[in-house]
Design a protein around this motif. Structure first.
Motif, PDB file in Angstrom:
ATOM      1  N   ALA A  73       0.824  -1.209   0.000  1.00  0.00           N
ATOM      2  CA  ALA A  73       0.000   0.000   0.000  1.00  0.00           C
ATOM      3  C   ALA A  73       0.860   1.261   0.000  1.00  0.00           C
ATOM      4  CB  ALA A  73      -0.923  -0.001   1.217  1.00  0.00           C
ATOM      5  N   ILE A  74       1.963   1.242   0.737  1.00  0.00           N
ATOM      6  CA  ILE A  74       2.861   2.402   0.763  1.00  0.00           C
ATOM      7  C   ILE A  74       3.468   2.635  -0.621  1.00  0.00           C
ATOM      8  CG2 ILE A  74       5.056   3.266   1.666  1.00  0.00           C
ATOM      9  CD1 ILE A  74       2.734   3.584   3.578  1.00  0.00           C
ATOM     10  N   LYS A  75       3.816   1.568  -1.300  1.00  0.00           N
ATOM     11  CA  LYS A  75       4.332   1.710  -2.670  1.00  0.00           C
ATOM     12  C   LYS A  75       3.264   2.330  -3.575  1.00  0.00           C
ATOM     13  CE  LYS A  75       7.653  -2.129  -2.588  1.00  0.00           C
ATOM     14  NZ  LYS A  75       7.974  -3.468  -3.123  1.00  0.00           N
ATOM     15  N   ASN A  85      -2.807  11.163  -8.419  1.00  0.00           N
ATOM     16  CA  ASN A  85      -4.063  10.488  -8.080  1.00  0.00           C
ATOM     17  C   ASN A  85      -4.272  10.589  -6.568  1.00  0.00           C
ATOM     18  OD1 ASN A  85      -6.250   8.824  -7.696  1.00  0.00           O
ATOM     19  ND2 ASN A  85      -5.276   6.956  -8.469  1.00  0.00           N
ATOM     20  N   GLN A  86      -4.847  11.708  -6.112  1.00  0.00           N
ATOM     21  CA  GLN A  86      -4.970  11.957  -4.678  1.00  0.00           C
ATOM     22  C   GLN A  86      -5.889  10.954  -4.003  1.00  0.00           C
ATOM     23  OE1 GLN A  86      -3.088  14.326  -3.131  1.00  0.00           O
ATOM     24  NE2 GLN A  86      -3.817  13.403  -1.232  1.00  0.00           N
ATOM     25  N   ALA A  87      -7.001  10.610  -4.649  1.00  0.00           N
ATOM     26  CA  ALA A  87      -7.948   9.666  -4.050  1.00  0.00           C
ATOM     27  C   ALA A  87      -7.294   8.303  -3.846  1.00  0.00           C
ATOM     28  CB  ALA A  87      -9.190   9.536  -4.930  1.00  0.00           C
ATOM     29  N   GLY A  88      -6.543   7.857  -4.854  1.00  0.00           N
ATOM     30  CA  GLY A  88      -5.857   6.578  -4.740  1.00  0.00           C
ATOM     31  C   GLY A  88      -4.790   6.613  -3.660  1.00  0.00           C
ATOM     32  N   ALA A  89      -4.081   7.739  -3.555  1.00  0.00           N
ATOM     33  CA  ALA A  89      -3.032   7.880  -2.549  1.00  0.00           C
ATOM     34  C   ALA A  89      -3.618   7.809  -1.136  1.00  0.00           C
ATOM     35  CB  ALA A  89      -2.287   9.195  -2.751  1.00  0.00           C
ATOM     36  N   VAL A  90      -4.755   8.489  -0.924  1.00  0.00           N
ATOM     37  CA  VAL A  90      -5.388   8.467   0.397  1.00  0.00           C
ATOM     38  C   VAL A  90      -5.877   7.066   0.720  1.00  0.00           C
ATOM     39  CG1 VAL A  90      -7.333   9.331   1.754  1.00  0.00           C
ATOM     40  CG2 VAL A  90      -5.996  10.907   0.337  1.00  0.00           C
TER      41      VAL A  90
END
Length: 305
Positions: A73-75, A85-90
């Motif tokens: 998930a961190i990767k 992709n802010q939504a994906g990052a969150v």
């Protein structure tokens, strides 16, 4: 150069870190923090941090994500952040945080506190920082994890200073003192030491004690924390209440504060530096500038590693 502060100031630092162990903070509402020397599972029968009844929850019921582990998930978080992709990052951070990843929990706390990529939500930030403090109060000081946990305690202290409107987190200066004291004494966090010094200066959450205030300010100043350098310098210029008046050293500390201050956020340091030099006697000003020049020359001659 700063050895000329003398035995009184040296005693401050020794008293602050020697002899007495740190006093663990009292529990955050509804939870109990483990002692610093307790095992990772905490003490038998202690509760874990969680939001108050009916309060928003930051750590449960997180959306499922196709990640095989917190590391995966961190990767994904790093990849999505780079791609915008802010939504994906969150989503990736929330998954890692739910798996107990300390950095992900702290990053989310900072994001919710500052509204970085997510709507500002101080209660969610408080809950993430609380989870970090509850589960990692015995982290080893000086390590990467220790620095994160120390910062989390400082953040909690700030929330207890002001409370969070419309939530179960009420202003509580005693609790703020506990959080700052633990960050300052156990983790040696300079921001925690600075805030603890401020509470001793004002008598909030504890008795007013100028000597204790100077002790903690000096420790934070020696670690390069600009606000502490400025306040400690000002204390030396004024003197009194158990703090020896040493205007030359006070000007030196204010100069160091001015050097390391962030001009966009810490204009008060720049103003205090300018005022102090403008009102100082010519003798004190020249002596301070000579000390500063000597320090700069010594630094230039020091071997680079």
């Amino acid at each position: 150069m700063f050895l000329v502060l003398g035995g009184q100031q040296a005693a401050w630092a020794q008293d602050a870190v020697g002899g007495r162990g740190p006093i663990p903070p009292r529990p955050i509402p509804g939870i109990a923090l483990p002692e610093p020397d307790s095992g990772p599972e905490g003490l038998p029968g202690t509760a874990t941090i969680g939001p108050a009844p009916h309060a928003p929850t930051a750590h449960t019921a997180l959306p499922l994500a196709p990640f095989s582990s917190a590391r995966d998930a961190i990767k994904a978080w790093m990849r999505d952040t780079t791609a915008g992709n802010q939504a994906g990052a969150v989503r990736a951070l929330e998954y890692a945080a739910a798996q107990g990843h300390l950095t992900a929990q702290f990053k989310l706390g900072r994001m919710y506190a500052g509204g970085e990529g997510v709507p500002t939500n101080d209660l969610k930030a408080f809950e993430y920082f609380s989870k970090i403090a509850d589960e990692n109060a015995d982290a080893i000081p000086g390590t990467a994890d220790g620095r994160i946990v120390g910062n989390a305690f400082v953040a909690l202290g700030g929330y207890f200073m002001d409370g969070i409107a419309g939530s179960y987190v009420r202003p509580n200066l005693d609790r703020a003192f506990d959080m700052f004291h633990y960050a300052a004494s156990y983790f040696g966090d300079p921001e925690g030491q600075y805030n603890l010094g401020r509470l001793y200066m004002s008598g909030q959450g504890t008795r007013r004690d100028a000597r204790q205030a100077a002790r903690w300010m000096k420790l934070a100043a020696e670690k390069g924390y600009a606000p502490a350098r400025a306040v400690f310098g000002d204390m030396l210029i004024r003197g009194g209440e158990g703090v020896p008046r040493q205007p030359v050293l006070g000007l030196v500390w204010l100069s160091l504060a001015r050097e390391s201050a962030d001009p966009s956020r810490e204009t008060w340091i720049i103003e205090r530096h300018e005022t102090a030099f403008a009102t100082a006697s010519a003798t004190d000003r020249m002596a301070a500038l000579a000390l500063i020049e000597r320090q700069q020359m010594a630094g230039a001659r020091a071997p680079q590693r």
